[in-house]
Each structure stands twice: as structure tokens, then as C-alpha cells.
Design an enzyme around this catalytic site. Sequence first.
Site, PDB file in Angstrom:
ATOM      1  CG  HIS A 115      -4.831   0.060  13.557  1.00  0.00           C
ATOM      2  ND1 HIS A 115      -4.546  -1.208  14.012  1.00  0.00           N
ATOM      3  CD2 HIS A 115      -4.417   0.097  12.264  1.00  0.00           C
ATOM      4  CE1 HIS A 115      -3.985  -1.910  13.041  1.00  0.00           C
ATOM      5  NE2 HIS A 115      -3.902  -1.141  11.962  1.00  0.00           N
ATOM      6  CG  ASP A 117      -5.015   0.186   7.683  1.00  0.00           C
ATOM      7  OD1 ASP A 117      -4.272  -0.069   8.637  1.00  0.00           O
ATOM      8  OD2 ASP A 117      -5.445  -0.671   6.887  1.00  0.00           O
ATOM      9  CG  HIS A 275      -7.497  -3.728  10.884  1.00  0.00           C
ATOM     10  ND1 HIS A 275      -7.896  -2.546  10.286  1.00  0.00           N
ATOM     11  CD2 HIS A 275      -6.167  -3.825  10.616  1.00  0.00           C
ATOM     12  CE1 HIS A 275      -6.879  -1.975   9.691  1.00  0.00           C
ATOM     13  NE2 HIS A 275      -5.807  -2.721   9.878  1.00  0.00           N
ATOM     14  NE  ARG A 290      -2.170  -1.670   4.152  1.00  0.00           N
ATOM     15  CZ  ARG A 290      -1.634  -1.082   5.207  1.00  0.00           C
ATOM     16  NH1 ARG A 290      -1.784  -1.593   6.409  1.00  0.00           N
ATOM     17  NH2 ARG A 290      -0.881   0.002   5.060  1.00  0.00           N
TER      18      ARG A 290
END
Length: 299
Positions: A115, A117, A275, A290
Site C-alpha cells: 500500500h 499510505d 510498502h 511515524r
Amino acid sequence: MTTTIASPETAPAPASSIKVERLTCSIGAELSGVNLGDVSRDEALFAELRALLLEHKVLFFRDQDMSRDEHVALAERFGALENHPALGSDPDHPGLVRIYKDLDSAPEHYENAYHCDATWRENPPMGCVLRCIEGPEVGGDTIWVNMALAYEKLPERVKEQIANLRAKHSIEASFGAALSEEKRHALKERFPDAEHPVVRTHPETGEKILFVNSFATHLVNYHTPENVRYGIDYAPGASHLLNYLASQAAIPEYQVRWRWTKNSVAIWDNRSTQHYAVQDYWPAVRKMERAGIVGDKPF
């Protein structure tokens, strides 16, 4: 004795202390000789890092014992940060999302799919800065994929077929699926499905990028006389094509795999990569933080 002073035009550029080691032929580089806390305060160092990010698409670092303030300051050099509706942020650092998987957390299966993000946003993130706070002794790697290369390697007939196609991306069908009907509908009302081109153009490099992933639910403009002879062609034809395109992220030749250690960091360009967080470590603990950077509308 006469001293000659070099003009700014002729003076040699200072040598960089950053060492760059490519990790695969297609994507990813590990950088050493640099402290990301310093980069968060140094315009020249950041400019060098940004150029390397555009070149390699994901950058990796070891032993970065930076503070949360430095983490946020580094990410904010790229742009404003965004919160995530399904994940908690650090209360003192809005936009610094805690992705903590420990013994109190049931195994989840959102990250272990290829995917980009938050493509369910109208403006998906430009990129992210992810730091490992605590990780398992073994396992919990993350894979990144060069989706510009994935597009480049498609057969020409497929490139022609998808040139003007668009796809819907949904948070309701992913994070919302585990919620009650009422909460799921409320989530979709807050974040309606976003529509993006199947092939986007990178706003800085001009690269063409294959831009469908596990958040993409369907192609919205496939049902045309050129693609559909009979109505029966539509549903399987469109879904088979979308599945084929999404499957390109799983090709190893387009990938790099990173093994996390405490205080290691990854910075990636969310516009040109996908990723996959490998969830092979439960019940071991994995704690990540993150900072996601607000992006632009894909075109």
C-alpha cells in the site's frame, strides 16, 4: 605576497560527509555519516537529503537517537504533518503517530498488504519519516517497492489501456471494515472515497507511477464501449485488471527489504513507492513512530 580569494562561483563545494550505499538495483539506499537531529536544523544538509530521497525513493539510517522534537522538526522540513484517524498520535507532538504492537494488541492485518499510505485521502501523504523505538529480536521487516519502475516495466498494451483510467480508494473498506456499521458509515462520511488516476505523475521528477494499491476498490471509468462488449465483461474485466495492476508491487525485482533495529529510521517518498510491513513477529513487541507529511492531489 598576494593572496587570491576564490569567488563564490569558483570556490569548490564543500565535500559531503554523507556516505550513500545502494541496497538494491532498483530502490533504496542506506545513509551513514549523518545525524538526523542535525539535518532537522541544517538547511544545506536537508537539501542534500531531499535530493537523495528523490533519487533512491526510500532512505535508511541506523543508530539515530533523536528526540521526538527532532523527529517532528525533520519531517516538517518537507511540509506540514497530518494525523491518522485510526491510529493514535503522541499527545505532545500532533502528527507523530504511534504504531505500537505489543502483548495488549491483537494482531492486525492492515499493514501487511502492499500500500501507499492514506490514498483514501484526496491529498495522500507526500512521504513519511518512520523510526523504530523497540523491535523484535528477529522479524518485523518492512518492504518498499519502486512503483515508477513497476509502471515502466508494464507491457505497452497495458500502458495504453490504463492511461486514462481512474480508481476509487477507500478507508471504509480497509480500516473501517472492523468497525460497527454506524462507526463505519461515520468514518466514510468523514473521509469519502477518493478518486485518483491509475497512473500518476510525480510532481518533482516527472516520472509516471503506477498508483493503485490495497486501498483501491474499483476502476470508475472502465465501463466504456472499447472495454465492454457485453455487460458481463464489466465486473470481472475491471476487477481482473485492477488485481493485475496491484499485484505488480509483489515483484521482488522492484523491492528493497529493511531489517529494523532500535533507533533505525526510514524516510520514503509515498508518491512513488508502496510498502508492506511484515507481521511475522507476534507476540513479540514492535513499537514505531511515524510522521506523515501532507501531500498534493495526484494528477
